[in-house]
Scaffold this active site. Structure first.
Site, PDB file in Angstrom:
ATOM      1  CE1 TYR H  23      -3.756  -2.352   0.321  1.00  0.00           C
ATOM      2  CE2 TYR H  23      -2.574  -3.279   2.176  1.00  0.00           C
ATOM      3  CZ  TYR H  23      -3.593  -3.368   1.252  1.00  0.00           C
ATOM      4  OH  TYR H  23      -4.434  -4.440   1.257  1.00  0.00           O
ATOM      5  CG  HIS H 100      -9.120  -2.728  -5.253  1.00  0.00           C
ATOM      6  ND1 HIS H 100      -9.561  -2.994  -3.992  1.00  0.00           N
ATOM      7  CD2 HIS H 100     -10.184  -2.950  -6.066  1.00  0.00           C
ATOM      8  CE1 HIS H 100     -10.828  -3.382  -4.026  1.00  0.00           C
ATOM      9  NE2 HIS H 100     -11.233  -3.367  -5.275  1.00  0.00           N
TER      10      HIS H 100
END
Lengths: 143, 143, 143, 143, 143, 143, 143, 143, 143, 143, 143, 143
Positions: H23, H100
């Site tokens: 991330y 995403h």
């Protein structure tokens, strides 16, 4: 003995009324009449039988052995559920071609498996009423 | 024409004797009598038919089209295995509500799939004999 | 009441002609005759019934309850597809032993699951015509 | 205590705007008003609650136990994903009927499994807004 | 050489103590004693062997080939996990009948598949201790 | 900082009332009181939190990072459905032990998979209320 | 009789050498010595047994019944393949707690299913060598 | 009305701390600040909302209809479990692009299915924080 | 130390008698004699071990570590069922090549998965007795 | 424009040599010659094309659109693996009938699914070389 | 070297004609022209390549390594079937973004898995022709 | 005719650059040179062919029949997707050994199934470049 059985499974008596997008608008009687005439021109005899009863279809096939040179079978929904019909075809000395009016591959998932298919000569599907004549041509050896 | 078909599938003739934990203790005759009286009070006519034969159930549905305003069908075990029954319901112009006495979701895995359900109006399950009246109420438009 | 039902499913009327590798060469009539004589020597009565109709098998079982001390059932292909037959066996107060002539475990994958088996007393498969006698021995309590 | 909970799950506040092919054009408020009036005529009281929060639905059910005689639950999408909601229903001493406006069997595959269904009294699906009244009738014992 | 092997798999030494709902209350010793006497009356000899070791069962079968006319095998839990036992049965020139005391079809899902079954003569399950005698009858050719 | 979070998921507030066969008869309050006293004797402080809201559980875990030395999490039904809870545990620098009162392996199939388990330190299930103390012992390094 | 069995399955004799990322660096002997001393301080006796043979583990459990108050079982790889071990645990009157050193949920898919787990009291996994002590604490009733 | 919703699902408030390999290291605040400035330069307004609550995300989407020209949704873990979120998107007249940060196809198997995706305009995954800008470009019609 | 272990799993002692279509007609003794002579010509020593016991195979591998430069393992049926054997190979510092005489890909479906294969160096299957020499060549570094 | 494409997929150039049990002994050249003559008698022209290259088959179909009145396609093994071929058929305004020489339903499981079938007019399989003529008859509208 | 490859898979040469509901009405040439102009304004060069041949796409990617700074790949139907294409992307030192015009999640089940996706940087699907520009923006680092 | 085909599938031309953890650092040219020299010493001739085109590999195999005594095939990614390649191998009278450099069993799930494997002589995988020589040794009959 130039006789063939044309055996129609459940709900084919509704032909013409039933989901015309899949099955066309011709009634079963009309289709049989046309087939009979077509057969007549070729010097063969067709026996027609429709039933909504699995057991009756089994017995029609059993009864055709020895009397008919082959059978065209549209097992309708029984194609996907009847092991008994499959066992019958496997047991008999009678060439069977399986015919479906609609293209089963383009419909619900459960219609993709035919229990009978593996023990028939072969399958014709999606070619509408033509399927019966084409199956007969194969059985007659006159493609 | 305020007539409805109440169609009972295989083994429902055993009602009252069969696994009372699932199906209760009332016999089919008693249940039908009570339903008939209930219908009578509401000015509608019910036709009752029970069969252990898949083909007979198919033909009962075919025969109700045009004559009845709707059908309440408890397909029993055929719910899980009969593509032919499904095809019949899909083919007819007859609203059908599927009813099961027991809650199929709380039983064996194979009872969770009803082949018929997708082509009926809807399904009522687990509410015992009430299911028939509730289904009729929906078909009559008087919930 | 020393009476037992021997109930034969679809295509067993073809016995002797059907896939002899799996099912042997004895006809159903011959097998039943031999069984009847065997039963006679042991002082019991056998009722024989063969049907290609699922509904008829269900009704034969329903009809045996109370009249017979047990049933030997060869459900044939219905073993793999009939929830209705299973429900019937589960509903009745009649001990049932399921018999298959061939060893289902050595055949197609779909023959490995018997819907009926879970609600019968037990299953005998692969032991040919012996299976019927062995099942009867168990039901008679004389193994 | 003639009080029932009518519990509406996620997105039911969009009723009337949301996919009218599946869910109809009546707003949730209109539907609740009609239900309240219907209930009033039958001498029962309905409590209405809609929430998009799984935890809030769980707590509404927990809070109804002891206070209400039953609950009609439309779990919406949580039917297919919420083990917590299922555990709540199983834990409480409160009869619950599950209702779905649309026929889940005719939609996407993942809508065919309801985690809650197994622990409710039963399920009504596909009968539109009628489902709520029919579920209440069952809970009231006045089918 | 009228000798047969009765081969008992894992945990069968616990018979009588182990889950009597499935396996009954007779101990293995008592059952073997009764079987031996039964065999004696019929002029055959039984060899009994119980083992909790997969390898020992394999070797018992290997050792019986040529010495015994057949084997009755209750593989216990190895039925569902042992490819090695299956390979052994397939490799030997020794008729084997598989016996299970309980009806595997009515138990956990993983008990429904027997790896061995496909290579045995056949299977008897659910008929309790009778299974051994019935299997022997088949092997002796005296059903 | 000898502080630990004891985090209880959905429906654990029903403890003592809910399916006592699985969950025992002690209320959550009583269990927490006993745990607090037990912790006190060992010189550690426990924070208790129960929520039926997935988001609240996530935030309780997020809030414990840096403040607590570890967490004992009973995710209840969210164990089987919440990817968000899993992502939270994976993201935090906080040792978590997952605890379930009942033995999930002996229940419904869908309870066998815990989405969270793979990212916790480990799992204790089936040991009832003992599970919390045992998990704390592991986190405290005093097994 | 304050005696407990600590039963170690296949390859646990390699402890300390085997994949230390999963299993740590302490040898089985060292771990057992530490456990014995820990048990001694609590006035209980531990019996240690390690085996790579499924049958030997089964027999160790059978032998502990009546002699030990409980067993801590690390079935190693047999957890995922041995129906026989499961049957043994189910058959005995001996509380068993299953322990795994590593967190099976974080490893290969086939390690997620334990055949034994459903018939033990419960499972502790992922807490390393602590698992044995925690399991013993539960069995002793002193969490 | 040149307003867009940027909706962040569960655990995205941990951005920068959470598994940086997947991330990145930028905090959510920093990312939002950069996005706001970027939007400002293009004459559009962004509304930012993060929630760990499924219900809150549903309500944020419901609230944006009519007020915003589109929404960029990072459903986080709810993508894989929330039928309710899917139903919400399907019900609204609001174009949604799913984003995403990480490439779901390169992660655990259960992350490969997004329940929401089928009812959004489309999906961008694996392109990190760029995904938000690219999604906005598409919604603005300025790729 | 130029020593290698040739380890033969269950039923390989039947070689030559067992299903010659798959396994050839040479006995295990003959094959080992030929291999020993072949090895001798290349200045290496082979240790042969055959066992029908999973635990014995595990211990043979454990015992070879440090003593042998590698092992050729034909796990027979254990390839498909033994997690314990897999764990053993993974735990040891001993290069293992898995060999199967027959082509597993051309046989039953359950033979297609080898649990061991993933933790060996590699697999040779279908090349008959040649497989052992080829595996040794690889281990010796002399292909 | 009475022109039809007869398109043969991979390995059909081996016809006559390849597994005659499935495919017969006639070479592709002989079969094409016979078909050409048959077509000639009916006043239509056939274009024959065989390729082992997926891309070439796609381009042959693309090239036939507008030029031919239909195509008979034997996709060979590509039927089961080529999404690209399926997409091509779906994209073109060209009626296609899929033909297989052998009965796919009687062969390996992976041959039962044809990716192309759903987007063709229909399928003929198992009728050997007759299939081509029958497919052409259907396309010509002269069954 | 500010050069990028835009690689188009099978049937994309039919763009504009092929299923416009999914793929729009712009031809591939028109789309490429527009992209080229767009690229030109940003000072980068695009190489366009379309092929219906899996091998050619592989070789185009291999040829771009070292020459181009990145590639935008629309693998068409090969996304779902080509392991070779995946291996190629994984092997090369070339950032690849996968683009699909239509939203694969809203189509047939087999389109939901992209074999390539896991080894690309990321995927954009459902955003029509915008996808190419957005992918290029990411590769250029100018979102 | 002592000639053998060494046929290399897609991406093997990248050998040495491609994922060295799986495939090593030697280039395809270097490996072929070494193999040629090795073959030369043994008096056999090798033909080398690498292609990224499924059709070309099929044709290379077809062309080798009759000319070569056998083929070593590394099908690369086509192993898992190409039914056409499988059909080709099954059709030809040419012994083929399948070789994979890496151990497919230790990689992604989809690499575990080789469509070709069932119709080759056998498979060698995971032994790196040695695999080719070992396969040739088997084909030459000089293991």
């Amino acid at each position: 003995m130039d006789r063939y059985l044309v055996l129609q499974g459940p709900n084919l008596n509704l032909l013409g009324r039933r989901e015309p997008g899949f099955y066309g608008t011709q009634s079963l009687e009309a289709m049989h009449a046309e087939l009979a005439e077509w057969a007549d021109r070729r010097g063969i005899t067709l026996e027609f039988h429709q039933s909504n009863h699995e057991g009756e279809l089994i017995e029609a096939l059993q009864g055709a052995e020895g009397r008919c040179r082959g059978a065209v079978l549209n097992p309708g929904g029984f194609a996907h559920s009847s092991v008994a019909l499959r066992d019958c075809i496997a047991a008999l000395d009678l060439p069977v071609v399986e015919v479906h009016l609609s293209n089963l591959h383009a419909r619900e998932r459960f219609r993709r498996r035919s229990l009978c298919a593996a023990v028939t000569r072969g399958v014709i599907c999606g070619l509408g009423a033509d399927g019966y004549k084409l199956a007969l041509r194969h059985l007659m050896g006159e493609p």
